[in-house]
Design a protein around this motif. Sequence first.
Motif, PDB file in Angstrom:
ATOM      1  N   SER A 129       0.783  -1.321   0.165  1.00 59.93           N
ATOM      2  CA  SER A 129       0.077   0.042   0.037  1.00 59.93           C
ATOM      3  C   SER A 129       1.001   1.167  -0.091  1.00 59.93           C
ATOM      4  O   SER A 129       2.028   1.195   0.284  1.00 59.93           O
ATOM      5  N   PRO A 130       0.378   2.349  -0.451  1.00 62.23           N
ATOM      6  CA  PRO A 130       1.149   3.654  -0.427  1.00 62.23           C
ATOM      7  C   PRO A 130       1.488   4.123   1.160  1.00 62.23           C
ATOM      8  O   PRO A 130       1.093   3.759   2.154  1.00 62.23           O
ATOM      9  N   GLN A 131       2.453   4.837   1.369  1.00 58.79           N
ATOM     10  CA  GLN A 131       2.844   5.282   2.595  1.00 58.79           C
ATOM     11  C   GLN A 131       1.799   6.135   3.291  1.00 58.79           C
ATOM     12  O   GLN A 131       0.642   6.806   2.594  1.00 58.79           O
ATOM     13  N   VAL A 132       1.904   6.292   4.673  1.00 57.35           N
ATOM     14  CA  VAL A 132       0.751   7.195   5.307  1.00 57.35           C
ATOM     15  C   VAL A 132       0.414   8.574   4.568  1.00 57.35           C
ATOM     16  O   VAL A 132       1.472   9.032   4.139  1.00 57.35           O
ATOM     17  N   THR A 133      -0.647   9.097   4.495  1.00 63.52           N
ATOM     18  CA  THR A 133      -0.971  10.501   3.929  1.00 63.52           C
ATOM     19  C   THR A 133      -1.790  11.072   5.270  1.00 63.52           C
ATOM     20  O   THR A 133      -2.312  10.403   6.226  1.00 63.52           O
ATOM     21  N   TRP A 134      -2.093  12.389   5.073  1.00 68.37           N
ATOM     22  CA  TRP A 134      -3.113  12.848   5.907  1.00 68.37           C
ATOM     23  C   TRP A 134      -4.555  12.314   6.218  1.00 68.37           C
ATOM     24  O   TRP A 134      -4.794  12.090   7.242  1.00 68.37           O
ATOM     25  N   ALA A 135      -5.093  11.780   5.161  1.00 68.12           N
ATOM     26  CA  ALA A 135      -6.373  11.317   5.216  1.00 68.12           C
ATOM     27  C   ALA A 135      -6.082   9.736   5.092  1.00 68.12           C
ATOM     28  O   ALA A 135      -5.152   9.093   4.792  1.00 68.12           O
ATOM     29  N   ASN A 136      -7.392   9.005   5.625  1.00 66.79           N
ATOM     30  CA  ASN A 136      -7.245   7.418   5.472  1.00 66.79           C
ATOM     31  C   ASN A 136      -7.319   7.036   3.995  1.00 66.79           C
ATOM     32  O   ASN A 136      -7.818   7.688   3.354  1.00 66.79           O
ATOM     33  N   SER A 137      -6.834   5.979   3.957  1.00 68.79           N
ATOM     34  CA  SER A 137      -6.782   5.061   2.736  1.00 68.79           C
ATOM     35  C   SER A 137      -7.659   3.610   2.695  1.00 68.79           C
ATOM     36  O   SER A 137      -7.844   3.204   3.888  1.00 68.79           O
ATOM     37  N   ALA A 138      -7.614   2.713   1.790  1.00 70.16           N
ATOM     38  CA  ALA A 138      -8.040   1.696   2.018  1.00 70.16           C
ATOM     39  C   ALA A 138      -7.257   0.656   2.852  1.00 70.16           C
ATOM     40  O   ALA A 138      -7.644  -0.104   3.334  1.00 70.16           O
ATOM     41  N   ALA A 139      -5.954   1.145   2.672  1.00 70.06           N
ATOM     42  CA  ALA A 139      -5.039   0.327   3.478  1.00 70.06           C
ATOM     43  C   ALA A 139      -4.867   0.596   4.953  1.00 70.06           C
ATOM     44  O   ALA A 139      -4.589  -0.275   5.799  1.00 70.06           O
ATOM     45  N   ARG A 140      -4.862   2.151   5.333  1.00 73.54           N
ATOM     46  CA  ARG A 140      -4.377   2.324   6.597  1.00 73.54           C
ATOM     47  C   ARG A 140      -5.196   3.413   7.124  1.00 73.54           C
ATOM     48  O   ARG A 140      -5.800   4.418   6.321  1.00 73.54           O
ATOM     49  N   TYR A 141      -4.947   4.022   8.349  1.00 68.06           N
ATOM     50  CA  TYR A 141      -5.266   5.383   8.804  1.00 68.06           C
ATOM     51  C   TYR A 141      -4.264   6.368   8.542  1.00 68.06           C
ATOM     52  O   TYR A 141      -3.082   6.148   8.234  1.00 68.06           O
ATOM     53  N   GLY A 142      -4.876   7.564   8.200  1.00 69.77           N
ATOM     54  CA  GLY A 142      -3.851   8.640   7.937  1.00 69.77           C
ATOM     55  C   GLY A 142      -3.340   9.348   9.049  1.00 69.77           C
ATOM     56  O   GLY A 142      -3.648   9.006  10.268  1.00 69.77           O
ATOM     57  N   ASP A 169      -1.468  -6.950   9.575  1.00 79.03           N
ATOM     58  CA  ASP A 169      -0.832  -5.571   9.782  1.00 79.03           C
ATOM     59  C   ASP A 169      -2.212  -4.583  10.254  1.00 79.03           C
ATOM     60  O   ASP A 169      -1.936  -3.511  10.040  1.00 79.03           O
ATOM     61  N   THR A 170      -3.012  -5.253  11.200  1.00 79.84           N
ATOM     62  CA  THR A 170      -4.028  -4.527  11.985  1.00 79.84           C
ATOM     63  C   THR A 170      -3.461  -3.243  12.669  1.00 79.84           C
ATOM     64  O   THR A 170      -3.951  -2.137  12.574  1.00 79.84           O
ATOM     65  N   LEU A 171      -2.451  -3.570  13.483  1.00 82.35           N
ATOM     66  CA  LEU A 171      -1.901  -2.573  14.442  1.00 82.35           C
ATOM     67  C   LEU A 171      -1.042  -1.588  13.913  1.00 82.35           C
ATOM     68  O   LEU A 171      -1.091  -0.396  13.879  1.00 82.35           O
ATOM     69  N   ARG A 172      -0.380  -2.217  12.913  1.00 77.33           N
ATOM     70  CA  ARG A 172       0.655  -1.216  11.859  1.00 77.33           C
ATOM     71  C   ARG A 172      -0.295  -0.208  11.032  1.00 77.33           C
ATOM     72  O   ARG A 172       0.369   0.893  10.802  1.00 77.33           O
ATOM     73  N   ARG A 173      -1.619  -0.516  10.890  1.00 67.32           N
ATOM     74  CA  ARG A 173      -2.338   0.582  10.288  1.00 67.32           C
ATOM     75  C   ARG A 173      -2.598   1.927  11.046  1.00 67.32           C
ATOM     76  O   ARG A 173      -2.690   2.967  10.670  1.00 67.32           O
ATOM     77  N   MET A 174      -2.457   1.712  12.362  1.00 69.89           N
ATOM     78  CA  MET A 174      -2.587   2.970  13.149  1.00 69.89           C
ATOM     79  C   MET A 174      -1.107   3.479  13.531  1.00 69.89           C
ATOM     80  O   MET A 174      -0.874   4.066  14.471  1.00 69.89           O
ATOM     81  N   LEU A 175      -0.073   3.035  12.821  1.00 75.28           N
ATOM     82  CA  LEU A 175       1.288   3.382  13.205  1.00 75.28           C
ATOM     83  C   LEU A 175       1.926   3.735  11.735  1.00 75.28           C
ATOM     84  O   LEU A 175       1.671   3.537  10.693  1.00 75.28           O
ATOM     85  N   PRO A 176       2.741   5.128  11.816  1.00 74.60           N
ATOM     86  CA  PRO A 176       3.405   5.417  10.924  1.00 74.60           C
ATOM     87  C   PRO A 176       4.715   4.838  10.130  1.00 74.60           C
ATOM     88  O   PRO A 176       5.153   3.745  10.854  1.00 74.60           O
ATOM     89  N   GLY A 177       5.444   5.024   9.065  1.00 77.57           N
ATOM     90  CA  GLY A 177       6.291   4.265   8.870  1.00 77.57           C
ATOM     91  C   GLY A 177       5.927   3.149   7.904  1.00 77.57           C
ATOM     92  O   GLY A 177       6.053   3.418   6.503  1.00 77.57           O
ATOM     93  N   ARG A 178       6.242   1.705   8.080  1.00 76.62           N
ATOM     94  CA  ARG A 178       5.905   0.934   7.097  1.00 76.62           C
ATOM     95  C   ARG A 178       4.929   0.704   5.946  1.00 76.62           C
ATOM     96  O   ARG A 178       3.938   1.289   6.579  1.00 76.62           O
ATOM     97  N   ARG A 179       5.157   0.264   5.111  1.00 81.06           N
ATOM     98  CA  ARG A 179       4.076   0.156   4.063  1.00 81.06           C
ATOM     99  C   ARG A 179       3.082  -0.901   4.547  1.00 81.06           C
ATOM    100  O   ARG A 179       3.668  -2.155   5.373  1.00 81.06           O
ATOM    101  N   ILE A 180       1.860  -1.059   4.105  1.00 79.04           N
ATOM    102  CA  ILE A 180       0.804  -2.281   4.859  1.00 79.04           C
ATOM    103  C   ILE A 180       0.872  -3.201   3.627  1.00 79.04           C
ATOM    104  O   ILE A 180       0.399  -3.053   2.446  1.00 79.04           O
ATOM    105  N   ALA A 181       0.744  -4.411   4.036  1.00 83.06           N
ATOM    106  CA  ALA A 181       0.273  -5.454   3.251  1.00 83.06           C
ATOM    107  C   ALA A 181      -1.218  -5.637   3.054  1.00 83.06           C
ATOM    108  O   ALA A 181      -1.804  -5.821   3.870  1.00 83.06           O
TER     109      ALA A 181
END
Length: 440
Positions: A19-32, A199-211
């Motif tokens: 998935s893309p790196q974290v942005t300001w807004a949420n995405s399908a992969a993770r929280y912003g 990657d549930t927890l990683r969705r709320m953490l910056p840094g790594r890309r999400i599978a």
Amino acid sequence: MSRSPDQASPDTADAYAASPQVTWANSAARYGRVAMALHWLTALLILIAFPLGMIANAWPYETTAQFALKADLFSVHKTLGIAAFFTALARILWALTQRRPVPLHPGRKAERFMAEAVHWSLYLAMLIVPLSGWVHHAATTGFAPILWPLGQGLPLVPQSPAFAEAAGAVHWLFTKILAASVLLHVGGALKHHLLDRDDTLRRMLPGRRIALPASAQAGGRTGHSGFAHQGFAHAGALAAFVIAFLAIALAPALLTRDAPVQAALAADDASVSDQAVAEGPSWRVEEGRLGFDVSQMGSTVSGSFADWSAGIIYDPQAPAAQRGSVEVTIAIDSLSLGSVTSQAKGADFLDAGNHPRSRFEATIREADDGYVADGVLSLAGAEVPVMLPFTLRQDGDRASAEGVVRVDRRDFGIGESHTDESAVGFGVDIMFSLDAVRIR
């Protein structure tokens, strides 16, 4: 962090993409970034305010210094609670404008339902706990102010011991719901991270890309967003709202402890009334209030007793020096004094455990500017002469009266270790008002 398809759970997908790196807004992969910041700030405020409230409640108050520190602890606790309320509110409002990251395990329907229910229970408790504490504070006065310049009251919240007690009951109950929701939320996150290794927890953490599973990516393009995907959010929200409604409705009744006191006082009422009938014209109190004001940390705090009874004999035709008599019985355990109710009932103050009743027995006589109840007040094991001036208005068989008298708490041995009047005032203003009807 991406993993190969053979590492995936069979119910997710057979192909992954980064998935893309974290942005300001949420995405399908993770929280912003905004959702992350509000999430962790709320968590930090809760994790500080929650134990601080427990410490403040348990902190001793035998000395003036301890009492002052206790008030400071409560002030910081309340201030953090208000900050947590507004942060949680901002978090929820932001979430309502954002898409929700798609489920990593679409096939686990029961798990997803439980997750939604816990999320909504957490959201509700994050709002109700600080708000009910704020209402409780606003319905009382004085002790442990909120550390901000915007005042201590709230619109539409009356200064009312009963209102404060109900808010306090809701606050007490929802702290337990909040604690349970936090534990379930943290437990779920750790389960995903340590057992499922997803990657549930990683969705709320910056840094790594999400599978992100390929099937989840496809689901993310179907237009589901916010809290509304596949109906699970609606079901979880409904369950949480039902629990919250029942808890708010039942909390005051479940937590009340006044029934035994009321029964005992009913017996007292009967004996006092019988004595009054035997001695002369007697009056029954139909409605009234018994309370007091005391200075704490430079502010006036108002307390009241929910359970008390009065036996009144009054004859307007009797000599002015002895128009009648009054006997008042007070259940000390029915005291309400805001955040320090339990402390005020303790051994260093009113000592409700050893002295559950207070009595005031007096002769009613006419004075130059009204009336006086001249007698003895038994309180906290001491008996002190008290002259209570009051006004009386009579209309046939109905009468109303009100009065106030200042006593010194030191005369009763109350708060002897609190020698600094700026922390706990020496003078206490006892006040009453009542409406009575003649029964003989």
